[in-house]
Design a protein around this motif. Structure first.
Motif, PDB file in Angstrom:
ATOM      1  N   ASN A  12       0.878  -1.179  -0.069  1.00  0.00           N
ATOM      2  CA  ASN A  12       0.067   0.116  -0.086  1.00  0.00           C
ATOM      3  C   ASN A  12       0.892   1.282   0.043  1.00  0.00           C
ATOM      4  O   ASN A  12       0.859   2.096   0.911  1.00  0.00           O
ATOM      5  N   GLU A  14       0.959   3.515  -2.643  1.00  0.00           N
ATOM      6  CA  GLU A  14       0.230   4.246  -4.123  1.00  0.00           C
ATOM      7  C   GLU A  14       0.729   5.615  -4.229  1.00  0.00           C
ATOM      8  O   GLU A  14       1.034   6.137  -5.144  1.00  0.00           O
ATOM      9  N   GLU A  18       5.545   5.353  -7.447  1.00  0.00           N
ATOM     10  CA  GLU A  18       5.832   5.800  -8.719  1.00  0.00           C
ATOM     11  C   GLU A  18       7.033   6.827  -8.933  1.00  0.00           C
ATOM     12  O   GLU A  18       7.821   6.467  -9.843  1.00  0.00           O
ATOM     13  N   ASP A  37       5.105  -6.756  -4.697  1.00  0.00           N
ATOM     14  CA  ASP A  37       3.894  -6.309  -3.937  1.00  0.00           C
ATOM     15  C   ASP A  37       3.361  -7.441  -3.235  1.00  0.00           C
ATOM     16  O   ASP A  37       3.373  -8.382  -3.152  1.00  0.00           O
ATOM     17  N   SER A  40      -1.005  -5.506  -1.647  1.00  0.00           N
ATOM     18  CA  SER A  40      -1.682  -4.193  -1.436  1.00  0.00           C
ATOM     19  C   SER A  40      -3.056  -4.040  -1.985  1.00  0.00           C
ATOM     20  O   SER A  40      -3.409  -4.898  -3.167  1.00  0.00           O
ATOM     21  N   ASP A  42      -4.106  -1.079  -2.848  1.00  0.00           N
ATOM     22  CA  ASP A  42      -4.529   0.135  -3.319  1.00  0.00           C
ATOM     23  C   ASP A  42      -3.974   0.043  -4.800  1.00  0.00           C
ATOM     24  O   ASP A  42      -3.962  -1.015  -5.250  1.00  0.00           O
ATOM     25  N   ARG A  43      -3.453   1.203  -5.444  1.00  0.00           N
ATOM     26  CA  ARG A  43      -2.924   1.227  -6.716  1.00  0.00           C
ATOM     27  C   ARG A  43      -1.528   1.185  -7.015  1.00  0.00           C
ATOM     28  O   ARG A  43      -0.905   1.345  -7.897  1.00  0.00           O
ATOM     29  N   THR A  44      -0.904   0.476  -5.930  1.00  0.00           N
ATOM     30  CA  THR A  44       0.322   0.229  -6.039  1.00  0.00           C
ATOM     31  C   THR A  44       1.143  -0.489  -7.139  1.00  0.00           C
ATOM     32  O   THR A  44       1.981   0.034  -7.875  1.00  0.00           O
ATOM     33  N   LEU A  47       0.441   1.675 -10.449  1.00  0.00           N
ATOM     34  CA  LEU A  47       1.500   2.775 -10.608  1.00  0.00           C
ATOM     35  C   LEU A  47       2.888   2.306 -10.686  1.00  0.00           C
ATOM     36  O   LEU A  47       3.836   3.147 -11.666  1.00  0.00           O
TER      37      LEU A  47
END
Length: 315
Positions: A12, A14, A18, A37, A40, A42-44, A47
């Motif tokens: 997590n 995100e 990036e 990862d 996660s 979220d958008r980890t 990104l």
């Protein structure tokens, strides 16, 4: 085999992953950036892929589990490990890589504590804990490592392929440090700047529970790596207690010819027996630890030969 592999364990992240990937790609353009990862929500992943990282997964929760997976799967001449929270500036990575490639370091420690950590970090108990752990390990293992729990490190191929990852969580950095000290591996320090997490990014560390795990990990590793010291200290404590309680009983016996405190006398006897047993346990386990070090050196030779074969194949 990669020339340089940048390893970024993430859970997590995100808000920062990036930027971290792009920063390391800019400083080490020849490196392959791996984001692992760890479940996660979220958008980890999205990104990290967008930034150009190779994304892989570890489904067993915990930083130690992620690093075990990384070390098993990736072959590289030098590894750079960092966190995905953007607290470690990428510009120090080149110096750390050079320490491995040109100065034969097995592990390079990104030293936060000698620079900005105590002013940037807003958690006073973390500051105290880092200082406590550093002082404890340096005294117990006779080392001069400046930052024990930093997540910013560089490793040689030989270190990565001979390091047995046993920890599941954030104790992993402590385990790495003690392993390197016990196996007489070359450890260099590079002073880095540290910056606190950006607003909205939350630490996964729990000050008290994770701190307790780290201290327990130090005690277990000291017992395993330095058994004679560990059990010798235990024997000393038991012997001092036994003698301390026995002296009043002896003095009373000399004065009166009586022993009115038989339970105390019996307890003293058992404590002294336990002290003697601890000494012999330390001697036996110390011989086993010495044998383990010998086996490690032989395994290190095999790993080094395999490393040379991989380099020849790449050519």
């Amino acid at each position: 085999m990669d020339k340089i592999a940048v390893l970024i364990p993430c859970y997590n992240e995100e808000k920062t992953v990036e930027k971290v990937v792009r920063d390391f790609k800019a400083v080490l353009p020849e490196a392959v950036i791996y984001v692992y990862d760890n479940n996660s929500s979220d958008r980890t992943v999205e990104l990290a892929e967008k930034a150009g990282a190779v994304v892989r997964h570890e489904y067993m929760q915990g930083k130690g589990n992620v690093i075990r997976r990384m070390f098993r799967e990736i072959d590289a001449e030098v590894y750079v490990m960092t966190d995905g929270d953007d607290t470690y500036p990428a510009e120090f990575a080149r110096e750390m890589v050079d320490k491995v490639l040109e100065h034969q370091a097995d592990m390079v420690v990104g030293d936060r504590l000698s620079s900005t950590y105590f002013t940037e970090n807003k958690r006073p108990f973390h500051n105290f804990g880092n200082s406590l752990v550093r002082g404890t390990i340096n005294r117990l293992f006779h080392t001069e490592i400046k930052d024990i729990m930093t997540g910013y490190r560089a490793f040689s191929y030989q270190f990565v392929k001979t390091f047995p990852v046993l920890s599941k969580g954030f104790e992993i950095e402590t385990e790495m440090t003690i392993h390197a000290a016990d196996k007489n591996m070359q450890v260099d320090n590079v002073i880095i700047e540290y910056r606190d997490r950006p607003e909205g990014s939350e630490s996964k560390l729990n000050t008290y529970s994770d701190g307790a795990k780290v201290l327990m990990s130090i005690a277990k590793l000291y017992r395993n790596y330095k058994p004679m010291n560990f059990f010798g200290l235990l024997a000393l404590v038991l012997a001092v207690m036994s003698i301390g309680f026995f002296i009043p009983v002896l003095m009373e016996y000399i004065a009166t010819g009586l022993v009115p405190k038989f339970p105390t006398l019996i307890a003293c006897g058992f404590a002294m027996m336990a002290a003697i047993q601890s000494v012999f346990a330390g001697l036996v386990l110390s011989a086993g630890a010495q044998r383990s070090r010998q086996e490690f050196e032989m395994n290190l030779i095999k790993v080094d030969m395999h490393y040379k074969e991989l380099k020849e194949n790449d050519r």
